[in-house]
Design an enzyme around this catalytic site. Structure first.
Site, mmCIF file in Angstrom:
data_model
loop_
_atom_site.group_PDB
_atom_site.id
_atom_site.type_symbol
_atom_site.label_atom_id
_atom_site.label_comp_id
_atom_site.label_asym_id
_atom_site.label_seq_id
_atom_site.Cartn_x
_atom_site.Cartn_y
_atom_site.Cartn_z
ATOM 1 N N GLY A 189 15.356 22.726 27.089
ATOM 2 C CA GLY A 189 14.196 23.392 27.672
ATOM 3 C C GLY A 189 13.178 23.842 26.653
ATOM 4 C CB SER A 190 11.275 23.059 24.546
ATOM 5 O OG SER A 190 11.757 21.761 24.854
#
Length: 232
Positions: A189-190
């Site tokens: 996640g990013s």
């Protein structure tokens, strides 16, 4: 084509970066099965999720000079003007920026938005606040690339998030990359920011879903007809 081959053709390959994590999840699942079977099934589901996280599907990238494609799968969370990271040397004036937020369910292999030469790679440690927040571009750990093209330099910034704690880069300064070519990965996640040269008009809108290597973010040569495509 046999049924088994047809099934295999529908399953995307796994990026090698994921092998240690998938192996660890699988080992823990086996131990949990030995201790208490229901926990083992939970571990199995987490192992499958981990494998899906590191999937690396083939993408068909439009091949024409002037196109800028999405560097990441996810949702276009923000289109604004902002100062690019100082370490990239893109100037001290705000540039058009498109931000793509990747949830833990998106493909996390990152692809070059343009064909060009990597002029600069700059890693900067930082915090791990929610990547959807605007200040994440300033405060969070990031890895920035400046890619030189005939239309000017494009800035691409990998930003770690609340869950993502590891940015991986596959490229080096001076390397030539093609549009849609894999250049990195961010675990769990990013966000990816793309900074455009002055005068660029983007072809996407906030809230739109982007597919890495396929969704066209901008076209520097809107009057030039004809597209070819390349799978990679």
């Amino acid at each position: 084509m046999s049924i088994s081959n047809s099934i295999r053709a529908q399953i995307p390959p796994i990026h090698p970066e994921g092998y240690p994590f998938i192996g660890a999840f699988a080992l823990v699942s086996l131990i949990l099965f030995w201790i208490f079977a229901p926990l083992g099934w939970i571990g199995t589901l987490l192992t499958v999720w981990c494998a899906l996280f590191f999937r690396d599907p083939i993408r068909v990238t439009p091949q024409r000079e002037g196109l800028v494609v999405a560097p990441a799968d996810g949702r276009i969370s923000m289109i604004t003007r902002a100062l690019p990271p100082a370490e990239l040397g893109l100037g001290d004036r705000p540039l058009l920026r498109v931000s793509i937020f990747m949830s833990v369910f998106n493909v996390h292999v990152n692809r070059s938005p343009v064909a060009g030469r990597i002029e600069k790679i700059a890693y900067r440690p930082g915090a791990f606040i929610n990547a959807e927040l605007d200040k994440a571009s300033e405060d969070n750990e990031r890895n920035s690339l400046a890619i030189s093209t005939p239309h000017g330099k494009i800035g691409v910034v990998q930003i770690a998030g609340l869950v993502a704690r590891r940015i991986v880069s596959f490229v080096r300064e001076g390397q030539t990359v093609g549009a849609g070519e894999r250049f990195g990965l961010i675990r769990f996640g990013s966000r990816l920011d793309v900074y455009f040269p002055d005068g660029t008009e983007v072809l996407v809108s906030e809230g739109q879903t982007a597919i890495a290597g396929e969704t066209v973010l901008a076209d520097f040569d809107v009057a030039v007809p004809g597209l070819t495509f390349r799978s990679q």
